[in-house]
Design a protein around this motif. Sequence first.
Motif, PDB file in Angstrom:
ATOM      1  N   THR A   1       0.817  -1.540   0.108  1.00 33.95           N
ATOM      2  CA  THR A   1       0.011   0.030   0.457  1.00 33.95           C
ATOM      3  C   THR A   1       0.913   1.044  -0.223  1.00 33.95           C
ATOM      4  N   LEU A   2       1.850   1.249   0.301  1.00 38.31           N
ATOM      5  CA  LEU A   2       3.335   2.068   0.655  1.00 38.31           C
ATOM      6  C   LEU A   2       4.391   1.982   0.593  1.00 38.31           C
ATOM      7  N   PRO A   3       5.434   2.499  -0.777  1.00 35.77           N
ATOM      8  CA  PRO A   3       6.650   1.654  -0.785  1.00 35.77           C
ATOM      9  C   PRO A   3       7.300   1.487   1.076  1.00 35.77           C
ATOM     10  N   VAL A   4       8.200   0.860   0.750  1.00 38.54           N
ATOM     11  CA  VAL A   4       9.291   0.978   1.420  1.00 38.54           C
ATOM     12  C   VAL A   4      10.344   2.138   1.856  1.00 38.54           C
ATOM     13  N   LEU A   5       9.916   2.781   2.686  1.00 37.58           N
ATOM     14  CA  LEU A   5      10.295   4.630   2.605  1.00 37.58           C
ATOM     15  C   LEU A   5      12.452   4.022   2.779  1.00 37.58           C
ATOM     16  N   GLN A   6      13.236   4.813   1.960  1.00 37.69           N
ATOM     17  CA  GLN A   6      14.220   4.773   1.435  1.00 37.69           C
ATOM     18  C   GLN A   6      14.844   5.729   2.718  1.00 37.69           C
ATOM     19  N   GLU A   7      15.966   5.974   3.573  1.00 37.58           N
ATOM     20  CA  GLU A   7      16.770   6.260   4.903  1.00 37.58           C
ATOM     21  C   GLU A   7      16.455   7.632   4.251  1.00 37.58           C
ATOM     22  N   PRO A   8      15.702   8.478   5.309  1.00 39.19           N
ATOM     23  CA  PRO A   8      15.903  10.174   5.141  1.00 39.19           C
ATOM     24  C   PRO A   8      17.314  10.688   4.973  1.00 39.19           C
ATOM     25  N   ARG A   9      17.908  11.579   4.765  1.00 41.28           N
ATOM     26  CA  ARG A   9      18.654  12.224   5.338  1.00 41.28           C
ATOM     27  C   ARG A   9      18.182  13.309   4.984  1.00 41.28           C
ATOM     28  N   GLU A  10      19.427  14.474   5.925  1.00 41.24           N
ATOM     29  CA  GLU A  10      19.255  15.337   6.405  1.00 41.24           C
ATOM     30  C   GLU A  10      19.562  16.495   5.325  1.00 41.24           C
ATOM     31  N   GLY A  11      18.786  17.783   5.445  1.00 38.58           N
ATOM     32  CA  GLY A  11      18.272  18.523   4.466  1.00 38.58           C
ATOM     33  C   GLY A  11      17.848  18.423   2.666  1.00 38.58           C
ATOM     34  N   ARG A  12      16.942  17.382   2.901  1.00 38.44           N
ATOM     35  CA  ARG A  12      16.608  16.670   1.686  1.00 38.44           C
ATOM     36  C   ARG A  12      15.442  17.781   1.254  1.00 38.44           C
ATOM     37  N   GLU A  13      15.029  18.649  -0.320  1.00 37.08           N
ATOM     38  CA  GLU A  13      14.069  19.153   0.584  1.00 37.08           C
ATOM     39  C   GLU A  13      12.871  18.486   0.157  1.00 37.08           C
ATOM     40  N   LYS A  14      12.014  19.454   0.662  1.00 43.66           N
ATOM     41  CA  LYS A  14      10.259  18.688   0.655  1.00 43.66           C
ATOM     42  C   LYS A  14       9.971  19.780   0.215  1.00 43.66           C
ATOM     43  N   SER A  15       8.426  19.291  -0.200  1.00 41.90           N
ATOM     44  CA  SER A  15       7.656  20.534  -0.777  1.00 41.90           C
ATOM     45  C   SER A  15       6.835  20.803   0.686  1.00 41.90           C
ATOM     46  N   VAL A  16       6.391  22.143   0.863  1.00 44.68           N
ATOM     47  CA  VAL A  16       5.087  22.877   1.989  1.00 44.68           C
ATOM     48  C   VAL A  16       4.137  22.082   1.859  1.00 44.68           C
TER      49      VAL A  16
ATOM     50  N   TYR B   1      15.953  27.057  -0.221  1.00 45.41           N
ATOM     51  CA  TYR B   1      14.268  28.235   0.373  1.00 45.41           C
ATOM     52  C   TYR B   1      13.060  28.042  -0.280  1.00 45.41           C
ATOM     53  N   ALA B   2      13.625  28.434  -1.658  1.00 44.93           N
ATOM     54  CA  ALA B   2      12.057  27.978  -2.345  1.00 44.93           C
ATOM     55  C   ALA B   2      11.049  27.081  -1.705  1.00 44.93           C
ATOM     56  N   TYR B   3      11.784  26.002  -1.794  1.00 44.41           N
ATOM     57  CA  TYR B   3      10.999  24.232  -1.301  1.00 44.41           C
ATOM     58  C   TYR B   3      10.370  24.859   0.497  1.00 44.41           C
ATOM     59  N   ASP B   4      10.922  25.525   1.646  1.00 42.62           N
ATOM     60  CA  ASP B   4      10.662  25.926   2.356  1.00 42.62           C
ATOM     61  C   ASP B   4       9.819  26.674   2.609  1.00 42.62           C
ATOM     62  N   ARG B   5      10.045  28.212   1.434  1.00 46.90           N
ATOM     63  CA  ARG B   5       8.431  29.224   1.782  1.00 46.90           C
ATOM     64  C   ARG B   5       7.826  28.651   0.834  1.00 46.90           C
ATOM     65  N   TYR B   6       7.824  28.335   0.324  1.00 47.42           N
ATOM     66  CA  TYR B   6       6.659  28.262  -1.825  1.00 47.42           C
ATOM     67  C   TYR B   6       5.839  26.998  -1.181  1.00 47.42           C
ATOM     68  N   SER B   7       4.679  26.435  -2.306  1.00 46.25           N
ATOM     69  CA  SER B   7       3.890  25.916  -2.272  1.00 46.25           C
ATOM     70  C   SER B   7       4.324  25.846  -3.884  1.00 46.25           C
ATOM     71  N   GLU B   8       4.689  24.598  -4.651  1.00 44.36           N
ATOM     72  CA  GLU B   8       4.843  24.343  -5.534  1.00 44.36           C
ATOM     73  C   GLU B   8       3.840  24.344  -6.789  1.00 44.36           C
ATOM     74  N   GLY B   9       2.475  25.384  -5.970  1.00 45.26           N
ATOM     75  CA  GLY B   9       1.597  25.853  -6.716  1.00 45.26           C
ATOM     76  C   GLY B   9       1.835  27.141  -7.192  1.00 45.26           C
ATOM     77  N   GLN B  10       3.077  27.673  -6.650  1.00 45.28           N
ATOM     78  CA  GLN B  10       3.216  28.894  -6.732  1.00 45.28           C
ATOM     79  C   GLN B  10       4.544  29.581  -7.420  1.00 45.28           C
ATOM     80  N   THR B  11       4.322  30.488  -8.553  1.00 40.33           N
ATOM     81  CA  THR B  11       4.805  31.369  -9.203  1.00 40.33           C
ATOM     82  C   THR B  11       6.220  31.201  -8.714  1.00 40.33           C
ATOM     83  N   ALA B  12       6.676  31.876  -7.371  1.00 41.04           N
ATOM     84  CA  ALA B  12       7.570  32.500  -6.869  1.00 41.04           C
ATOM     85  C   ALA B  12       8.589  31.007  -6.285  1.00 41.04           C
ATOM     86  N   HIS B  13       8.148  29.940  -5.984  1.00 41.96           N
ATOM     87  CA  HIS B  13       9.212  28.255  -6.174  1.00 41.96           C
ATOM     88  C   HIS B  13       9.435  28.374  -6.879  1.00 41.96           C
TER      89      HIS B  13
END
Length: 188
Positions: free
Chosen positions: A51-66, A91-103
């Motif tokens: 139902t959900l794949p095995v999660l890859q080991e997360p690394r510090e500082g990986r960018e993730k959409s808000v 900054y683009a990933y931390d501050r803005y959604s992927e639906g925003q032009t600024a991102h």
Amino acid sequence: MPYVASDHTKNLDREALRQRIPGWGVDSDPADRPSHPRERTVPEDTGAHWTLPVLQEPREGREKSVEHSMLTPVFGTAQPLHGVSGAIRRYAYDRYSEGQTAHWLLLVVGDRVDAIGAHVKSLASRRPDDPITESGVLSELGHRPLSSRFGNQRADVKHNWLDPIIVLGPWVLAGVVAVRVVAKVVKH
């Protein structure tokens, strides 16, 4: 949130949807859908065994959409963010959604900053980039350069005049700056 198989098991009142939304359900009958023979209607036939794949080991500082609560189960690690361009992208990933032009504009700016850094590194190396041969300009001479530029088959005819400015502009600007710096050094 990544795809989870159970998200698509909602019970909808089809009659209420037909009354509320004009045209809802017009393709409910498989005979009215041109893609019906290719559709898979049995979820077990997809071959997915989780139902959900095995999660890859997360690394510090990986960018993730808000707008997502977690990283996708699998993500790339080959090109880690670095330097000023990495800070702009974070900054683009931390501050803005992927639906925003600024991102997206910040991601483009980060890409341009990274490209400028690569050009500067190239100029400082023993084998700098050669914009004439590496851009393919010389190969156009034997392949109808004018008629291919102005033919009707090209989608980019409207911005052809920008090509020399974008490709050669930074190199000409760097040359002018270099000449001025050398002239000031010689003058003093």
